[in-house]
Design an enzyme around this catalytic site. Structure first.
Site, PDB file in Angstrom:
ATOM      1  CB  CYS A   7      -1.070   0.273   0.973  1.00 25.28           C
ATOM      2  SG  CYS A   7      -1.948   0.920   1.216  1.00 25.28           S
ATOM      3  CB  SER A   8       1.719   3.654  -2.677  1.00 29.00           C
ATOM      4  OG  SER A   8       2.178   2.580  -3.573  1.00 29.00           O
TER       5      SER A   8
END
Length: 380
Positions: free
Chosen positions: A92-93
């Site tokens: 999850c950036s």
């Protein structure tokens, strides 16, 4: 942190000023619904560490609502995330870089979006909030990652159109698209994405030639079926699986190696600015990374240069103090170190242009990088 303070508001304060549409989406889409109970947090300039919601709930919440990326998969799922060691293959950036790409994308309500790389589903959910869930198509290559993303999205009450498959193929049946949002590093822009987009459509992606520096890329599609754009800033993402480099063999495993010397200090290439990195990568198609670990002979600095498609073509140039010439070990017949230094001095001869002066054109005949305008392409 678990407190009376709204964690989404605390995160927005950490990120800084945002477009209102993006800030509203981040308030409306709880990030914690998309993060597994056990994952790795990657704060900049700090060691990667395991977060565990059951063992340390406060630490888990602090990590989830910080401006840091959260790694959710190692080695395409072959390695348990609790080991904390392996190649990062899904995440999850960091919210800040997600917001930067969404600002470049500039989606409006009703905009039809193709997302490449569903990952945890968080960005797909943000897009659903911004444009409407019926307008979002998201493709994920990993079936296990895709299944979990679908569960996450359902729990968050979003239902975009999800596809398990190779994102490079796009989804013609759901097009034409007004926006293409790529969440994995790419070395080459598949022309399929351009053909499935309307004239005026915007494509944003992490352009990852892997020659030291990676960039944000923003393209606009023209009526002629060609896209033009530039590199607004920096961004480093995990590579699209079909565009990963072929790993080079170790030096001790290789018989076909040549011991050469060079008068060019390897640190000249290592310390070159981003404009040089972009130009060298475009002109040679090579990748590079550096290391400054000392060896048994004392202090040294190395830069590794390789052909991402050929594990038999690479070189390492080694700097040591008080040297007038520097060692180069070259593997294979391609003179990769010479190509890199030649490209560097070509860039110098142009006046050392910054990365903001370069751009990209993508058409049916492939992609090309240019300096200042599309009529001035870089050539290998």
């Amino acid at each position: 942190m678990i407190s009376a303070v709204d964690p989404a508001e605390a995160l927005l304060q950490e990120i800084g000023p945002l477009d209102k549409r993006i800030a509203d989406a981040m308030r409306a889409v709880p990030r914690h619904l998309f993060i597994p109970s056990v994952a790795l947090t990657c704060p900049p300039d700090e060691p990667v560490r395991i977060i565990d919601r059951e063992a340390d709930p406060e630490g888990w919440w602090d990590a989830v609502y910080s401006d840091n990326s959260i790694v959710t998969q190692l080695d395409d799922g072959a390695t348990d995330i609790r080991t904390g060691s392996g190649d990062y293959t899904s995440s999850c950036s960091a919210p800040g870089i997600v917001a930067m790409f969404l600002e470049l994308l500039d989606p409006e309500p009703g905009t039809r979006v193709l997302e490449i790389g569903t990952g945890t589903g968080w960005t797909a959910a943000l897009l659903c909030h911004m444009v409407g869930e019926t307008n979002v198509t998201s493709i994920e290559v990993d079936p296990v990652v895709a299944e979990q993303a679908a569960k996450n999205l359902s729990e968050a009450a979003f239902q975009p159109h999800l596809i398990v498959g190779d994102g490079a193929e796009g989804c013609a049946a759901r097009g034409p698209f007004d926006r293409v949002h790529v969440t994995c590093g790419i070395r080459t822009v598949p022309y399929t994405w351009i053909t499935q987009a309307r004239p005026g459509a915007v494509l944003v992606a992490p352009y990852s030639p892997r020659f030291q520096t990676d960039f944000q890329l923003r393209l606009v599609v023209t009526p002629s079926g060609v896209a033009h754009g530039r590199f607004p800033d920096f961004a480093s993402y995990m590579m699209m699986r079909s565009q990963r480099s072929v790993p080079a063999r170790q030096l001790h495993e290789t018989e076909n190696k040549h011991h050469l010397t060079t008068r060019v200090d390897p640190r000249t290439i290592v310390c070159a600015p981003a404009g040089a990195d972009l130009a060298i990568g475009a002109m040679t198609g090579l990748t590079a990374h550096d290391s400054d670990n000392p060896d048994e002979d004392g202090e040294c600095h190395r830069i590794w240069v390789s052909d991402p498609r050929d594990p038999e073509s690479w070189a390492v140039a080694i700097w040591r103090p008080d040297s007038e010439e520097y060692q180069v070990f070259q593997v294979g017949d391609r003179p990769v170190w010479e190509e890199v230094t030649d490209a560097y001095f070509r860039w110098v001869s142009w006046g050392e242009p910054g990365y903001d002066r370069f751009g990209m054109t993508v058409g049916p005949d492939g992609q090309r990088i240019w300096l200042d305008r599309p009529e001035c392409p870089l050539t290998r």
